[in-house]
Design a protein around this motif. Structure first.
Motif, PDB file in Angstrom:
ATOM      1  N   LYS A 159      36.927  30.623  33.798  1.00 12.02           N
ATOM      2  CA  LYS A 159      36.404  30.056  35.039  1.00 12.02           C
ATOM      3  C   LYS A 159      35.790  31.191  35.853  1.00 12.02           C
ATOM      4  N   ASN A 160      34.657  30.901  36.496  1.00 12.32           N
ATOM      5  CA  ASN A 160      34.047  31.976  37.277  1.00 12.32           C
ATOM      6  C   ASN A 160      34.735  32.112  38.642  1.00 12.32           C
ATOM      7  N   LEU A 161      34.459  33.218  39.283  1.00  9.29           N
ATOM      8  CA  LEU A 161      35.171  33.557  40.518  1.00  9.29           C
ATOM      9  C   LEU A 161      34.990  32.514  41.612  1.00  9.29           C
ATOM     10  N   GLN A 162      33.791  31.973  41.731  1.00  9.63           N
ATOM     11  CA  GLN A 162      33.543  30.984  42.787  1.00  9.63           C
ATOM     12  C   GLN A 162      34.348  29.712  42.540  1.00  9.63           C
ATOM     13  N   ILE A 163      34.423  29.287  41.291  1.00 11.67           N
ATOM     14  CA  ILE A 163      35.205  28.089  40.973  1.00 11.67           C
ATOM     15  C   ILE A 163      36.687  28.336  41.248  1.00 11.67           C
ATOM     16  N   ILE A 164      37.192  29.496  40.848  1.00 11.30           N
ATOM     17  CA  ILE A 164      38.597  29.833  41.121  1.00 11.30           C
ATOM     18  C   ILE A 164      38.843  29.827  42.620  1.00 11.30           C
ATOM     19  N   SER A 165      37.946  30.433  43.353  1.00 11.08           N
ATOM     20  CA  SER A 165      38.063  30.498  44.802  1.00 11.08           C
ATOM     21  C   SER A 165      38.086  29.096  45.415  1.00 11.08           C
ATOM     22  N   LYS A 171      37.887  38.114  43.955  1.00 11.45           N
ATOM     23  CA  LYS A 171      37.165  39.214  43.306  1.00 11.45           C
ATOM     24  C   LYS A 171      38.015  40.480  43.294  1.00 11.45           C
ATOM     25  N   GLU A 172      38.701  40.759  44.391  1.00 16.06           N
ATOM     26  CA  GLU A 172      39.556  41.947  44.462  1.00 16.06           C
ATOM     27  C   GLU A 172      40.680  41.865  43.421  1.00 16.06           C
ATOM     28  N   VAL A 173      41.261  40.676  43.266  1.00 18.02           N
ATOM     29  CA  VAL A 173      42.312  40.492  42.268  1.00 18.02           C
ATOM     30  C   VAL A 173      41.761  40.742  40.869  1.00 18.02           C
ATOM     31  N   ILE A 174      40.618  40.139  40.549  1.00 19.04           N
ATOM     32  CA  ILE A 174      40.016  40.301  39.223  1.00 19.04           C
ATOM     33  C   ILE A 174      39.634  41.759  38.983  1.00 19.04           C
ATOM     34  N   ASP A 175      39.104  42.418  40.001  1.00 18.46           N
ATOM     35  CA  ASP A 175      38.761  43.835  39.863  1.00 18.46           C
ATOM     36  C   ASP A 175      39.999  44.671  39.536  1.00 18.46           C
ATOM     37  N   LEU A 176      41.122  44.387  40.207  1.00 20.29           N
ATOM     38  CA  LEU A 176      42.362  45.118  39.924  1.00 20.29           C
ATOM     39  C   LEU A 176      42.858  44.837  38.509  1.00 20.29           C
ATOM     40  N   ILE A 177      42.711  43.604  38.062  1.00 21.42           N
ATOM     41  CA  ILE A 177      43.118  43.261  36.697  1.00 21.42           C
ATOM     42  C   ILE A 177      42.290  44.053  35.690  1.00 21.42           C
ATOM     43  N   HIS A 178      40.986  44.182  35.951  1.00 25.27           N
ATOM     44  CA  HIS A 178      40.121  44.946  35.046  1.00 25.27           C
ATOM     45  C   HIS A 178      40.416  46.447  35.109  1.00 25.27           C
ATOM     46  N   GLU A 179      40.660  46.956  36.309  1.00 24.57           N
ATOM     47  CA  GLU A 179      40.922  48.384  36.482  1.00 24.57           C
ATOM     48  C   GLU A 179      42.267  48.800  35.884  1.00 24.57           C
ATOM     49  N   HIS A 180      43.227  47.891  35.914  1.00 24.91           N
ATOM     50  CA  HIS A 180      44.593  48.210  35.469  1.00 24.91           C
ATOM     51  C   HIS A 180      45.113  47.095  34.556  1.00 24.91           C
ATOM     52  N   PRO A 181      44.574  46.994  33.345  1.00 26.76           N
ATOM     53  CA  PRO A 181      44.961  45.890  32.456  1.00 26.76           C
ATOM     54  C   PRO A 181      46.439  45.895  32.059  1.00 26.76           C
ATOM     55  N   ALA A 223      49.013  35.567  39.349  1.00 22.62           N
ATOM     56  CA  ALA A 223      49.224  34.949  38.036  1.00 22.62           C
ATOM     57  C   ALA A 223      48.337  33.727  37.846  1.00 22.62           C
ATOM     58  N   ILE A 224      48.206  32.923  38.882  1.00 17.83           N
ATOM     59  CA  ILE A 224      47.354  31.733  38.800  1.00 17.83           C
ATOM     60  C   ILE A 224      45.892  32.124  38.641  1.00 17.83           C
ATOM     61  N   ILE A 225      45.456  33.108  39.422  1.00 19.30           N
ATOM     62  CA  ILE A 225      44.072  33.584  39.313  1.00 19.30           C
ATOM     63  C   ILE A 225      43.821  34.130  37.914  1.00 19.30           C
ATOM     64  N   ARG A 226      44.760  34.919  37.403  1.00 22.68           N
ATOM     65  CA  ARG A 226      44.614  35.506  36.071  1.00 22.68           C
ATOM     66  C   ARG A 226      44.460  34.403  35.008  1.00 22.68           C
ATOM     67  N   LYS A 227      45.308  33.379  35.072  1.00 25.45           N
ATOM     68  CA  LYS A 227      45.252  32.286  34.092  1.00 25.45           C
ATOM     69  C   LYS A 227      43.913  31.562  34.137  1.00 25.45           C
ATOM     70  N   LYS A 228      43.427  31.304  35.335  1.00 24.99           N
ATOM     71  CA  LYS A 228      42.145  30.623  35.464  1.00 24.99           C
ATOM     72  C   LYS A 228      41.006  31.503  34.950  1.00 24.99           C
ATOM     73  N   TYR A 229      41.084  32.789  35.215  1.00 27.82           N
ATOM     74  CA  TYR A 229      40.047  33.713  34.761  1.00 27.82           C
ATOM     75  C   TYR A 229      40.058  33.834  33.235  1.00 27.82           C
ATOM     76  N   ILE A 230      41.234  33.853  32.639  1.00 27.84           N
ATOM     77  CA  ILE A 230      41.343  33.909  31.182  1.00 27.84           C
ATOM     78  C   ILE A 230      40.713  32.670  30.552  1.00 27.84           C
ATOM     79  N   LYS A 231      40.784  31.537  31.270  1.00 28.72           N
ATOM     80  CA  LYS A 231      40.173  30.300  30.783  1.00 28.72           C
ATOM     81  C   LYS A 231      38.659  30.268  31.011  1.00 28.72           C
TER      82      LYS A 231
END
Length: 80
Positions: free
Chosen positions: A36-42, A53-63, A26-34
């Motif tokens: 923020k790029n993956l390196q900054i989130i990391s 990256k794996e989390v973001i990929d899953l979010i994209h694959e299964h919205p 949930a935290i990663i998703r919120k930051k990505y929606i804002k």
């Protein structure tokens, strides 16, 4: 009787890990929606870049998936 208790304890552990993982998702998703790029989130969350990256990929694959579903998938994939 001991086996049943041990099974219940293990089930509780798995459920706890799953909910913890869902909170991170949930935290990663919120930051990505804002935007923020993956390196900054990391860096901000002190998480491995490839995990983020794996989390973001899953979010994209299964919205349509919830954070809990993504958390469960991560646990099964990575055998935490």
């Amino acid at each position: 009787m001991c086996e049943a208790i041990l099974g219940m304890i293990e089930a509780g552990r798995v459920e706890g890990r799953t909910h913890g993982e869902a909170k991170i998702v949930a935290i990663i998703r919120k930051k990505y929606i804002k935007k923020k790029n993956l390196q900054i989130i990391s860096d901000e969350l002190e998480l491995d870049y490839f995990y983020v990256k794996e989390v973001i990929d899953l979010i994209h694959e299964h919205p349509d998936w919830t954070d809990l579903q993504i958390g469960e998938t991560l646990i099964m994939r990575n055998n935490f």
